[in-house]
Structures are given as structure tokens and as C-alpha cells.
Design a protein around this motif. Structure first.
Motif, PDB file in Angstrom:
ATOM      1  N   GLU A 449     -14.848  -2.132  -9.321  1.00  0.00           N
ATOM      2  CA  GLU A 449     -15.789  -1.142  -8.804  1.00  0.00           C
ATOM      3  C   GLU A 449     -15.298   0.258  -9.134  1.00  0.00           C
ATOM      4  O   GLU A 449     -14.113   0.559  -9.001  1.00  0.00           O
ATOM      5  N   GLN A 450     -16.218   1.136  -9.567  1.00  0.00           N
ATOM      6  CA  GLN A 450     -15.885   2.524  -9.837  1.00  0.00           C
ATOM      7  C   GLN A 450     -16.725   3.451  -8.963  1.00  0.00           C
ATOM      8  O   GLN A 450     -17.889   3.142  -8.688  1.00  0.00           O
ATOM      9  N   PRO A 451     -16.146   4.569  -8.524  1.00  0.00           N
ATOM     10  CA  PRO A 451     -14.765   4.987  -8.737  1.00  0.00           C
ATOM     11  C   PRO A 451     -13.797   4.161  -7.897  1.00  0.00           C
ATOM     12  O   PRO A 451     -14.076   3.871  -6.724  1.00  0.00           O
ATOM     13  N   VAL A 452     -12.669   3.812  -8.490  1.00  0.00           N
ATOM     14  CA  VAL A 452     -11.715   2.942  -7.823  1.00  0.00           C
ATOM     15  C   VAL A 452     -10.644   3.736  -7.073  1.00  0.00           C
ATOM     16  O   VAL A 452      -9.875   3.159  -6.300  1.00  0.00           O
ATOM     17  N   GLY A 453     -10.612   5.057  -7.284  1.00  0.00           N
ATOM     18  CA  GLY A 453      -9.591   5.876  -6.642  1.00  0.00           C
ATOM     19  C   GLY A 453      -9.479   5.689  -5.135  1.00  0.00           C
ATOM     20  O   GLY A 453      -8.375   5.513  -4.605  1.00  0.00           O
ATOM     21  N   PRO A 454     -10.607   5.718  -4.373  1.00  0.00           N
ATOM     22  CA  PRO A 454     -10.499   5.513  -2.924  1.00  0.00           C
ATOM     23  C   PRO A 454      -9.904   4.160  -2.555  1.00  0.00           C
ATOM     24  O   PRO A 454      -9.178   4.047  -1.559  1.00  0.00           O
ATOM     25  N   HIS A 455     -10.193   3.135  -3.338  1.00  0.00           N
ATOM     26  CA  HIS A 455      -9.659   1.806  -3.047  1.00  0.00           C
ATOM     27  C   HIS A 455      -8.150   1.756  -3.357  1.00  0.00           C
ATOM     28  O   HIS A 455      -7.385   1.098  -2.639  1.00  0.00           O
ATOM     29  N   LEU A 456      -7.738   2.438  -4.417  1.00  0.00           N
ATOM     30  CA  LEU A 456      -6.304   2.506  -4.715  1.00  0.00           C
ATOM     31  C   LEU A 456      -5.566   3.264  -3.616  1.00  0.00           C
ATOM     32  O   LEU A 456      -4.460   2.879  -3.220  1.00  0.00           O
ATOM     33  N   ALA A 457      -6.177   4.336  -3.130  1.00  0.00           N
ATOM     34  CA  ALA A 457      -5.554   5.096  -2.045  1.00  0.00           C
ATOM     35  C   ALA A 457      -5.417   4.247  -0.781  1.00  0.00           C
ATOM     36  O   ALA A 457      -4.392   4.299  -0.087  1.00  0.00           O
ATOM     37  N   ALA A 458      -6.441   3.446  -0.492  1.00  0.00           N
ATOM     38  CA  ALA A 458      -6.370   2.560   0.672  1.00  0.00           C
ATOM     39  C   ALA A 458      -5.266   1.528   0.492  1.00  0.00           C
ATOM     40  O   ALA A 458      -4.567   1.173   1.455  1.00  0.00           O
ATOM     41  N   ALA A 459      -5.088   1.032  -0.744  1.00  0.00           N
ATOM     42  CA  ALA A 459      -4.016   0.067  -1.014  1.00  0.00           C
ATOM     43  C   ALA A 459      -2.652   0.694  -0.794  1.00  0.00           C
ATOM     44  O   ALA A 459      -1.732   0.046  -0.260  1.00  0.00           O
ATOM     45  N   VAL A 460      -2.491   1.942  -1.202  1.00  0.00           N
ATOM     46  CA  VAL A 460      -1.210   2.634  -0.982  1.00  0.00           C
ATOM     47  C   VAL A 460      -0.945   2.772   0.512  1.00  0.00           C
ATOM     48  O   VAL A 460       0.187   2.555   0.978  1.00  0.00           O
ATOM     49  N   ARG A 461      -1.957   3.112   1.285  1.00  0.00           N
ATOM     50  CA  ARG A 461      -1.779   3.232   2.734  1.00  0.00           C
ATOM     51  C   ARG A 461      -1.394   1.889   3.347  1.00  0.00           C
ATOM     52  O   ARG A 461      -0.529   1.834   4.256  1.00  0.00           O
ATOM     53  N   ARG A 462      -2.000   0.808   2.898  1.00  0.00           N
ATOM     54  CA  ARG A 462      -1.633  -0.510   3.420  1.00  0.00           C
ATOM     55  C   ARG A 462      -0.183  -0.845   3.079  1.00  0.00           C
ATOM     56  O   ARG A 462       0.555  -1.402   3.904  1.00  0.00           O
ATOM     57  N   ASN A 463       0.221  -0.513   1.849  1.00  0.00           N
ATOM     58  CA  ASN A 463       1.602  -0.781   1.455  1.00  0.00           C
ATOM     59  C   ASN A 463       2.578   0.027   2.282  1.00  0.00           C
ATOM     60  O   ASN A 463       3.648  -0.457   2.652  1.00  0.00           O
ATOM     61  N   ASP A 464       2.228   1.283   2.576  1.00  0.00           N
ATOM     62  CA  ASP A 464       3.100   2.108   3.417  1.00  0.00           C
ATOM     63  C   ASP A 464       3.170   1.530   4.829  1.00  0.00           C
ATOM     64  O   ASP A 464       4.233   1.533   5.472  1.00  0.00           O
ATOM     65  N   TRP A 465       2.038   1.042   5.319  1.00  0.00           N
ATOM     66  CA  TRP A 465       2.002   0.415   6.646  1.00  0.00           C
ATOM     67  C   TRP A 465       2.903  -0.818   6.668  1.00  0.00           C
ATOM     68  O   TRP A 465       3.684  -1.026   7.605  1.00  0.00           O
ATOM     69  N   LEU A 466       2.811  -1.635   5.608  1.00  0.00           N
ATOM     70  CA  LEU A 466       3.666  -2.823   5.522  1.00  0.00           C
ATOM     71  C   LEU A 466       5.134  -2.445   5.379  1.00  0.00           C
ATOM     72  O   LEU A 466       6.006  -3.102   5.961  1.00  0.00           O
ATOM     73  N   ALA A 467       5.424  -1.404   4.613  1.00  0.00           N
ATOM     74  CA  ALA A 467       6.809  -0.982   4.437  1.00  0.00           C
ATOM     75  C   ALA A 467       7.419  -0.563   5.762  1.00  0.00           C
ATOM     76  O   ALA A 467       8.582  -0.884   6.064  1.00  0.00           O
ATOM     77  N   ALA A 468       6.638   0.148   6.569  1.00  0.00           N
ATOM     78  CA  ALA A 468       7.137   0.560   7.880  1.00  0.00           C
ATOM     79  C   ALA A 468       7.419  -0.653   8.754  1.00  0.00           C
ATOM     80  O   ALA A 468       8.423  -0.693   9.485  1.00  0.00           O
ATOM     81  N   HIS A 469       6.574  -1.684   8.676  1.00  0.00           N
ATOM     82  CA  HIS A 469       6.803  -2.887   9.476  1.00  0.00           C
ATOM     83  C   HIS A 469       7.944  -3.727   8.908  1.00  0.00           C
ATOM     84  O   HIS A 469       8.627  -4.430   9.653  1.00  0.00           O
ATOM     85  N   THR A 470       8.145  -3.669   7.596  1.00  0.00           N
ATOM     86  CA  THR A 470       9.273  -4.381   7.010  1.00  0.00           C
ATOM     87  C   THR A 470      10.592  -3.817   7.516  1.00  0.00           C
ATOM     88  O   THR A 470      11.540  -4.544   7.796  1.00  0.00           O
ATOM     89  N   GLU A 471      10.639  -2.483   7.647  1.00  0.00           N
ATOM     90  CA  GLU A 471      11.841  -1.845   8.164  1.00  0.00           C
ATOM     91  C   GLU A 471      12.087  -2.240   9.619  1.00  0.00           C
ATOM     92  O   GLU A 471      13.225  -2.283  10.086  1.00  0.00           O
TER      93      GLU A 471
END
Length: 576
Positions: A449-471
Motif C-alpha cells: 500500500e502507498q504511501p507506506v511511510g505511515p505504516h513504516l513509522a508505526a512499525a518502528v513504534r511497535r519495535n521500540d515498544w517491544l524493545a522497551a519490554h525486552t529490557e
């Protein structure tokens, strides 16, 4: 620190941006002509407009000629009736490469006038040249486009052709804009000039759709070309620095910024308050500076090195062997980022014989940097040579084409290259050296789906959320105490043999964003079906352990690891 100066030169072979009042008049005429993406589409009709998008000019040419002829005889009331029925004039001139009579130009552009268009270097006189021969006269490369020796005094005999392409652009950040660039081989037959300034191409649109548009203070557009990325950056950056190695490119970018100043919220007389244009190679013009966001559609094309530097195309060839231009940027861009700053770029990378596609590009990423690299396409050396020789219209000379094709294949064979990857690179400098660093490489070649930028940004936020829980996992918290939901765009598919009691295949599919599909185990499918926000991840995992008679801690731990991957890919999301 590298010395630099603000670019404001008047480059004779590029449009002039010296007269702000003339640019204002030009914009007013273009608006009156409805020379916009939607306006051109309505003028030509769906079929001709679609053909034009495919590079087939004939239907649009025939329809535009019909409309203009109707305007001349007073029969253009139904098509092109706006602006006196001369709405076809800019289409014929700048999109189709046709010569246009001076009287038609004057009627279409009453504010700027023919003389004004010539002063802006958007048109050039072609004395007594028939319209069917438009684009056949070639100027000397590097010289200013100039009128023919004598300008006729008879308006009926005086004809004009485009000196550049001026194309409408429907931007999601500034509305209706116009972008000037060099004419392509469709409008002006023959090989491109080697300092060709590319217009709105597939790669530039891809990058614009991919960039994550969070508000930032300072942004860098490295290799700005005609300035298309700067347009988008101005919507969410306080200040944009745009660099290029080409004076002509910077002159085009300056013209485009000033022509579209109102839509881009720029004061044309104080352009430097929001935009800095600088000439130089790669990061030289910004040495010692830091940016919150860097975007780049660099000259990443892998081109055989030759003895003559004049054979390179500045808009696509970085001048370094192989994929060294992409390697250099991936290694060095984190050094110009602020803590938490992000770089996004497009690139090609070589895939050597017998190795995974990601091995080489992974080796470019410096230690301590977050990276997400997505390969969108992979070509063989033969396919790659074919693509880029056609891009520069070099396939028209059979002998030169064969020589160039051989150079490409020999160059790739020298490094044992069996494939060339194309894709997106996202890099981030962590806020703190203690942050968990993640490097992800994946191949996604299906339609997204385009534009994909908002979806990539949401993926980064999810990864940051997971990283915080991994710690936090070391203290026994992790995601077990979190409530999860199935994302709105996700559907489930079950496949089973006729008469089978249970499905043999269970799939989750995304309808938006990267449109991933993932295969589920029975227990993971059961987990996903229970994610409605009522129970925590730990409670759902515990219930499944009891149901499946797997009360051991290993089962729960392994299941939650798989759940984390579903979150990372966007199938499951944290409940608000």
C-alpha cells in the motif's frame, strides 16, 4: 569544516529564477489554465491520460491538437474551454514536446507572455520548424539553449518549443505544484545530456512515499536533483538543506521552490530562512553539521567505470566502483544524525555469486546503529544493463549499445556479481549508547500500500515498544502483562483437505501497509483469536497451556516469543 556558500547562481542552461514577479505571473497563468494533474486528466480523457503515463504520447497528442484546433476556430466550448480554450497549449509544449505557435502561447499565457516565458528559459524559438519535427534539434551540451539565428516578425510563422519539461505534480503536502526538469527522450529524441536533471521519476516518488514524516527541526535532502524531496520535507521540517553535485540541478531546484513558494509556505525573497541550497559531493557540503532527518535518492546506479568521466550521468551515476556509493552513505550518514535522528535512502547493492542477498548490504551498517533494510527487487546483470541503458536512451545506437552492454557484463563478472538488489534503507542513531540496537533485513517483493511511510513509522513504534519490554523481561515483566488486539486490517484464512477435521494451513493476512502474510501454528492461531483486549498476553498463554496440557514454562515462553514477532510485523498491536 568544509567551506560552502549558498547557491543562487544563474545557470544559463537551466530555468531562470531571478525574476520573482515573472514567476508569480507564470503561476497565475498555469492556475488559470488548470494545468494540474486533475486538469490534464480531464482535458485528455481517461484513455489518453493513462497512455501518457505509460510513455505513449500519441493519444494525448492527437487529442491536444484537436482541442487546440477547436479553440482556434471557436469550437472548443466543450473541451478546453477554460482559459479561452487554450488549456492544451502547456500540455503540447511541456509534456508532449510539440512546437507551438507564438499566437497560441500568447493567448494561453496573457500575464507572463511569450517574452516572459523566454526570459525564464522555459521556451526557445524554432524558426519555421514544422510541429512534427519537434525535439529533433539538439543544442550543444553545457551551452545555454538559444533561439535560432533570426526571430521572425510574422507571428503565424514563429513557433516555439519547450526548453525544459514543466510538469504538474499532485502533492499530498502542497496541493497543485509544478516541477521543472530536463526533457526526456520521449519529448526530445536522442541520448540524454550527461548533466541531465531528472524530473518526477519512479524512484523519487518511491522515496517520497516511503519517508516517515514526523515533525523535525532540521532535515537534509542529499542529492536533491529537481527538488522533489525538499517539497515534501518542507511540510514537516522547520528548515531543509538541499545539496547536489550539479549546478544545473540546484538551479532547477531553486526555480521549482520559488515557482511553488505560496503552496510550500515559503517567502520567495527570504528563501534561505527555510531552505539552504548547497553544491558539493555526498556529505562534504554539510561537514560538521547534524540533522534530525536525512533523505536521499542518491546516484546509486552501478555503472562500469570508464576513462572518460563525461560518460557518467550525474543524476544516477555516483562515480564510484560497484555499489560503493551506497556503502559510503550507509556507513557515514549516521555521523550527521542527531541522537534519535533518522536517515532514509534508496539504493542498489551487489549480490555476489553463492551468497545470500543480505550479506553484503548488512556489512555496510556500522556498529551501534538501528537499521531496517527492505529489498524490493533483484535483477540479474543482464536485466540491470538493459534497464539502465534504456533509461538514458542509449539503446538507439546499436554499436554503442552493444559496447556498453558488454562493459556492464564485464564489470559485474570482475566482482563475481550474480544479482543486483534494489530497496529501502532506514538508519537511526540511538538516543543513548545503552539503547538496544536492532538490525533487520527482509525481502518484500509483492505489491504494497502507498504511501507506506505511515505504516513504516508505526512499525518502528511497535519495535521500540517491544524493545522497551525486552529490557524489562529480565525482571519478569515483558509483554505478559500487556493487552493486545488484532489489527483492523488483518484477516484469517484456513485451508484444509475435504473431510479433514482440522485445517492444515492457517494464515493471517494484512490488507494494508506492507501486506504481509504469515503462517500460524495451531496454538498461535488460538492466541490471536483471543486478542480482544480482555485478557493479558500472559493470561491467554496460560489458558492455552492448560487447554493443550502444556503447563511447562518453556511452552509459554516460546509462545510469547512468537507473539512478539506478530506484534513486530503488525498483525497484533498493543491495546490503547
Amino acid at each position: 569544516m568544509t567551506e560552502w556558500r549558498e547557491f543562487d547562481d544563474d545557470v544559463a542552461s537551466a530555468p531562470s529564477s531571478a525574476d520573482i514577479a515573472a514567476l508569480t505571473s507564470l503561476a497565475a497563468d498555469l492556475e488559470a489554465l488548470d494545468y494540474t494533474v486533475d486538469g490534464v486528466g480531464a482535458l485528455l480523457g481517461a484513455q489518453a491520460y493513462a497512455a501518457l503515463g505509460r510513455g505513449q504520447l500519441a493519444p494525448a497528442l492527437l487529442e491536444s491538437r484537436r482541442i487546440l484546433e477547436g479553440a482556434r476556430v471557436g469550437a472548443g466550448a466543450s473541451a478546453g474551454a477554460g482559459a479561452g480554450g487554450h488549456s492544451a497549449v502547456p500540455v503540447l509544449l511541456w509534456l508532449l514536446g510539440e512546437t507551438v505557435a507564438g499566437k497560441d502561447l500568447a493567448a494561453a499565457f496573457p500575464r507572463i507572455g511569450v517574452a516572459g516565458l523566454e526570459r525564464l528559459r522555459l521556451i526557445e524559438c524554432e524558426t519555421h520548424a514544422p510541429a512534427s519535427n519537434a525535439g529533433t534539434i539538439q543544442e550543444t551540451e553545457g551551452a545555454a539553449p538559444s533561439p535560432q539565428a533570426a526571430t521572425p516578425t510574422d507571428d503565424a510563422a514563429q513557433r516555439w518549443r519547450a526548453a525544459v519539461e514543466l510538469r504538474p505534480y499532485g502533492s499530498d503536502v502542497g496541493g497543485n505544484l509544478w516541477v521543472a526538469s530536463d526533457l526526456g527522450s520521449e519529448q526530445r529524441p536522442g541520448p540524454l545530456r550527461h548533466d541531465h536533471v531528472l524530473g518526477i521519476g519512479g524512484a523519487s516518488l518511491t522515496l517520497a512515499q516511503t519517508v516517515m514524516r514526523s515533525p523535525v527541526d532540521r532535515a537534509l535532502d542529499l542529492g536533491t536533483g529537481c527538488g522533489i524531496q525538499a517539497f515534501h520535507l518542507l511540510s514537516h521540517a522547520r528548515h531543509v538543506t538541499a545539496t547536489d553535485i550539479s549546478d544545473r540541478a540546484l538551479a532547477f531546484a531553486r526555480f521549482n521552490l520559488l515557482l511553488n513558494a505560496p503552496a510550500l509556505d515559503l517567502d520567495p525573497r527570504r528563501l534561505t530562512e527555510r531552505v539552504s541550497l548547497r553544491r558539493g559531493s555526498l556529505l562534504e557540503p554539510v561537514a560538521g553539521e547534524r540533522f534530525d532527518l536525512v533523505v536521499s535518492n542518491p546516484p546509486f546506479v552501478i555503472t562500469p567505470r570508464t576513462d572518460s568521466q563525461n560518460e557518467a550521468y550525474t543524476y544516477r551515476d555516483g562515480g564510484l566502483a560497484g555499489d560503493a556509493i551506497v556503502e559510503t552513505l550507509v556507513r557515514e550518514l549516521p555521523g550527521v544524525l542527531t541522537p534519535g535522528g533518522v536517515a532514509q535512502l534508496l539504493g542498489n547493492w551487489e549480490i555476489t555469486e553463492g551468497t545470500p542477498w543480505d550479506r553484503r548490504i548488512r556489512s555496510f551498517v556500522p556498529a551501534g546503529v538501528d537499521a531496517w533494510i527492505i529489498q524490493r527487487e533483484q535483477l540479474s546483470p543482464v536485466q540491470y544493463a538493459e534497464t539502465w541503458l534504456r533509461d538514458a536512451a542509449e539503446h538507439r545506437d546499436r554499436g554503442a549499445y552493444l559496447d556498453s552492454f558488454g562493459d556492464y557484463l564485464a564489470d559485474f563478472a570482475l566482482r563475481s556479481v550474480e544479482g543486483i538488489g534494489f530497496g529501502w534503507v532506514w538508519l537511526r542513531r540511538p538516543l543513548d549508547a545503552r539503547n538496544l540496537v536492532r538490525v533487520t533485513l527482509e525481502e518484500i517483493t509483492h505489491e504494497i500500500e502507498q504511501p507506506v511511510g505511515p505504516h513504516l513509522a508505526a512499525a518502528v513504534r511497535r519495535n521500540d515498544w517491544l524493545a522497551a519490554h525486552t529490557e524489562q523481561a529480565a525482571s519478569g515483566i515483558g509483554i505478559a502483562d500487556e493487552f493486545l488486539l488484532v489489527a483492523d486490517d488483518v484477516t484469517e484464512e484456513r485451508h484444509q483437505r475435504p473431510g479433514a477435521e482440522h485445517p492444515g494451513v492457517i494464515l493471517l493476512r494484512q490488507g494494508a501497509g506492507l501486506r504481509r502474510t504469515t503462517l500460524l501454528s495451531t496454538e498461535l492461531a488460538g492466541f490471536a483469536s483471543a486478542c480482544d483486549g480482555d485478557l493479558t498476553a500472559g493470561q491467554i498463554a496460560g489458558a492455552l497451556a492448560m487447554l493443550l496440557e502444556r503447563p511447562d514454562a518453556a511452552f509459554t515462553s516460546e509462545l510469547l516469543v512468537d507473539v512478539e514477532q506478530l506484534i513486530r510485523e503488525g498483525f497484533l498491536i498493543p491495546a490503547p
